[in-house]
Design a protein around this motif. Structure first.
Motif, mmCIF file in Angstrom:
data_model
loop_
_atom_site.group_PDB
_atom_site.id
_atom_site.type_symbol
_atom_site.label_atom_id
_atom_site.label_comp_id
_atom_site.label_asym_id
_atom_site.label_seq_id
_atom_site.Cartn_x
_atom_site.Cartn_y
_atom_site.Cartn_z
ATOM 1 N N VAL A 168 0.327 53.106 62.951
ATOM 2 C CA VAL A 168 1.696 54.135 63.057
ATOM 3 C C VAL A 168 2.770 53.981 62.017
ATOM 4 O O VAL A 168 3.015 54.838 61.466
ATOM 5 C CB VAL A 168 2.215 53.802 64.581
ATOM 6 C CG1 VAL A 168 3.487 54.756 64.745
ATOM 7 C CG2 VAL A 168 1.268 53.952 65.686
ATOM 8 N N GLU A 169 3.058 52.654 62.045
ATOM 9 C CA GLU A 169 4.301 52.259 60.920
ATOM 10 C C GLU A 169 4.427 50.816 60.513
ATOM 11 O O GLU A 169 4.029 49.876 61.333
ATOM 12 C CB GLU A 169 5.588 52.860 61.494
ATOM 13 C CG GLU A 169 6.117 52.304 62.587
ATOM 14 C CD GLU A 169 7.278 52.824 63.023
ATOM 15 O OE1 GLU A 169 7.751 54.033 62.503
ATOM 16 O OE2 GLU A 169 7.954 52.376 64.204
ATOM 17 N N LEU A 170 4.837 50.322 59.640
ATOM 18 C CA LEU A 170 5.102 48.958 59.461
ATOM 19 C C LEU A 170 6.435 48.527 60.297
ATOM 20 O O LEU A 170 7.564 49.350 60.129
ATOM 21 C CB LEU A 170 5.733 48.737 57.967
ATOM 22 C CG LEU A 170 6.162 47.426 57.627
ATOM 23 C CD1 LEU A 170 4.831 46.505 57.754
ATOM 24 C CD2 LEU A 170 6.547 47.483 56.219
ATOM 25 N N ALA A 171 6.384 47.508 61.146
ATOM 26 C CA ALA A 171 7.211 47.358 61.938
ATOM 27 C C ALA A 171 8.157 46.158 61.684
ATOM 28 O O ALA A 171 9.483 46.123 62.019
ATOM 29 C CB ALA A 171 6.699 46.729 63.656
ATOM 30 N N ALA A 172 7.510 45.318 60.660
ATOM 31 C CA ALA A 172 8.708 44.372 60.109
ATOM 32 C C ALA A 172 8.066 43.812 58.770
ATOM 33 O O ALA A 172 6.788 43.833 58.535
ATOM 34 C CB ALA A 172 8.860 43.075 61.149
#
Length: 89
Positions: free
Chosen positions: A16-20
């Motif tokens: 989905v995406e880079l969270a951190a």
């Protein structure tokens, strides 16, 4: 970094995406609204507050040794074992 994945209808996972952003996160542990991650290469433990799908950094401490290789809660304590020198922090 730490990525956010979701389960597809076929049971697989999709990015989905880079969270951190962080260097070499290898092990994660979550309790309540916090996620803890060991950074194997730097020997630190990072703390993130979970805010929906975002991870908000809120602290970094040494793991108590080199090359942390496990993170787990034991009662109320967060325990990290370190591969390089066999220490527990």
């Amino acid at each position: 970094g730490i990525g956010l994945l979701r389960e597809r209808t076929d049971g697989g996972l999709e990015w989905v995406e880079l969270a951190a952003e962080m260097l070499s996160p290898t092990y994660l542990a979550r309790r309540g609204d916090h996620l803890y991650a060991v950074a194997e290469g730097t020997g630190h433990v990072h703390s993130f507050r979970v805010d929906g799908t975002a991870l908000v950094p809120d602290g970094v401490v040494p793991s108590g040794g080199g090359w942390p290789c496990q993170i787990e809660f034991v009662a109320e304590a967060l325990v990290i074992s370190n591969y390089e020198n066999g220490t527990v922090g």
